[in-house]
Design a protein around this motif. Sequence first.
Motif, short mmCIF file in Angstrom:
data_model
loop_
_atom_site.label_atom_id
_atom_site.label_comp_id
_atom_site.label_asym_id
_atom_site.label_seq_id
_atom_site.Cartn_x
_atom_site.Cartn_y
_atom_site.Cartn_z
N LYS A 14 0.84 -1.21 0.00
CA LYS A 14 0.00 0.00 0.00
C LYS A 14 0.87 1.25 0.00
O LYS A 14 0.55 2.23 -0.67
CB LYS A 14 -0.94 -0.02 1.20
CG LYS A 14 -2.01 -1.10 1.08
CD LYS A 14 -2.88 -1.19 2.32
CE LYS A 14 -3.88 -2.33 2.16
NZ LYS A 14 -4.62 -2.59 3.40
N ALA A 15 1.97 1.21 0.75
CA ALA A 15 2.88 2.37 0.79
C ALA A 15 3.51 2.61 -0.58
O ALA A 15 3.63 3.77 -1.02
CB ALA A 15 3.97 2.13 1.83
N LEU A 16 3.89 1.54 -1.27
CA LEU A 16 4.46 1.68 -2.61
C LEU A 16 3.43 2.24 -3.58
O LEU A 16 3.73 3.14 -4.37
CB LEU A 16 5.00 0.34 -3.12
CG LEU A 16 5.62 0.36 -4.52
CD1 LEU A 16 6.74 1.39 -4.63
CD2 LEU A 16 6.13 -1.02 -4.90
N TYR A 17 2.20 1.75 -3.52
CA TYR A 17 1.13 2.24 -4.41
C TYR A 17 0.93 3.75 -4.18
O TYR A 17 0.87 4.52 -5.14
CB TYR A 17 -0.17 1.48 -4.16
CG TYR A 17 -1.29 1.93 -5.05
CD1 TYR A 17 -1.39 1.46 -6.36
CD2 TYR A 17 -2.25 2.83 -4.62
CE1 TYR A 17 -2.42 1.88 -7.21
CE2 TYR A 17 -3.28 3.26 -5.44
CZ TYR A 17 -3.36 2.78 -6.74
OH TYR A 17 -4.36 3.20 -7.57
N LYS A 18 0.87 4.16 -2.92
CA LYS A 18 0.68 5.57 -2.58
C LYS A 18 1.85 6.40 -3.11
O LYS A 18 1.65 7.46 -3.72
CB LYS A 18 0.55 5.73 -1.07
CG LYS A 18 0.27 7.13 -0.59
CD LYS A 18 0.03 7.15 0.92
CE LYS A 18 -0.42 8.50 1.41
NZ LYS A 18 0.66 9.41 1.71
N ALA A 19 3.08 5.95 -2.88
CA ALA A 19 4.26 6.69 -3.34
C ALA A 19 4.29 6.81 -4.86
O ALA A 19 4.62 7.88 -5.40
CB ALA A 19 5.53 6.00 -2.83
N VAL A 20 3.94 5.74 -5.55
CA VAL A 20 3.95 5.77 -7.02
C VAL A 20 2.87 6.72 -7.55
O VAL A 20 3.15 7.54 -8.43
CB VAL A 20 3.76 4.35 -7.62
CG1 VAL A 20 3.46 4.41 -9.11
CG2 VAL A 20 5.00 3.51 -7.36
N THR A 21 1.66 6.64 -7.02
CA THR A 21 0.59 7.52 -7.51
C THR A 21 0.92 8.99 -7.24
O THR A 21 0.68 9.84 -8.09
CB THR A 21 -0.78 7.15 -6.92
OG1 THR A 21 -0.71 7.14 -5.49
CG2 THR A 21 -1.27 5.81 -7.42
N GLU A 22 1.50 9.27 -6.07
CA GLU A 22 1.88 10.65 -5.76
C GLU A 22 3.00 11.13 -6.69
O GLU A 22 2.97 12.26 -7.18
CB GLU A 22 2.34 10.77 -4.30
CG GLU A 22 1.21 10.65 -3.31
CD GLU A 22 1.68 10.62 -1.86
OE1 GLU A 22 2.91 10.66 -1.61
OE2 GLU A 22 0.81 10.53 -0.96
N THR A 23 3.97 10.28 -6.96
CA THR A 23 5.09 10.64 -7.82
C THR A 23 4.63 10.88 -9.25
O THR A 23 5.04 11.86 -9.88
CB THR A 23 6.18 9.55 -7.78
OG1 THR A 23 6.61 9.37 -6.42
CG2 THR A 23 7.39 9.94 -8.62
N VAL A 24 3.77 10.03 -9.76
CA VAL A 24 3.23 10.19 -11.12
C VAL A 24 2.50 11.53 -11.22
O VAL A 24 2.68 12.28 -12.19
CB VAL A 24 2.29 9.01 -11.48
CG1 VAL A 24 1.45 9.33 -12.70
CG2 VAL A 24 3.10 7.74 -11.70
N SER A 30 1.54 10.81 -17.76
CA SER A 30 0.34 10.04 -18.04
C SER A 30 0.68 8.56 -17.86
O SER A 30 1.50 8.02 -18.61
CB SER A 30 -0.14 10.29 -19.47
OG SER A 30 -1.25 9.47 -19.76
N ALA A 31 0.09 7.95 -16.83
CA ALA A 31 0.40 6.54 -16.55
C ALA A 31 -0.83 5.83 -16.03
O ALA A 31 -1.64 6.41 -15.32
CB ALA A 31 1.52 6.45 -15.53
N ILE A 54 6.69 -2.76 -11.43
CA ILE A 54 6.95 -3.02 -12.84
C ILE A 54 6.51 -1.81 -13.65
O ILE A 54 5.39 -1.34 -13.47
CB ILE A 54 6.20 -4.29 -13.32
CG1 ILE A 54 6.71 -5.52 -12.58
CG2 ILE A 54 6.35 -4.46 -14.83
CD1 ILE A 54 6.01 -6.82 -12.97
N ILE A 55 7.40 -1.32 -14.49
CA ILE A 55 7.08 -0.19 -15.36
C ILE A 55 7.30 -0.63 -16.80
O ILE A 55 8.39 -1.08 -17.15
CB ILE A 55 7.94 1.05 -15.03
CG1 ILE A 55 7.74 1.45 -13.56
CG2 ILE A 55 7.58 2.21 -15.97
CD1 ILE A 55 8.60 2.62 -13.11
N ASN A 56 6.23 -0.53 -17.59
CA ASN A 56 6.27 -0.93 -19.00
C ASN A 56 6.83 -2.34 -19.17
O ASN A 56 7.64 -2.61 -20.06
CB ASN A 56 7.07 0.07 -19.84
CG ASN A 56 6.35 1.40 -20.00
OD1 ASN A 56 5.14 1.48 -19.78
ND2 ASN A 56 7.07 2.43 -20.35
#
Length: 79
Positions: A14-24, A30-31, A54-56
Amino acid sequence: MEIKILGPGCPKCKALYKAVTETVEEMGVSADVKKVEKLDEIIEAGVMLTPGLIINGKVKVTGKVPGKEDIKKYIQQEI
């Protein structure tokens, strides 16, 4: 850009999801950010330690939550 967060829903995932969405959002990129919680899909992606990022289609991180600066670097590598 497709970004996947792999993990069963643990606090680190959950922490990673939050960090990724905030960073994007901060980067204005656009992701399509998706959570992958099914164990068979996580294993199929080659991630044995969660959380996974995982990215692309490329595994960037497994088993830890990277900082926002690292997440930015991973995103920039795929732009």
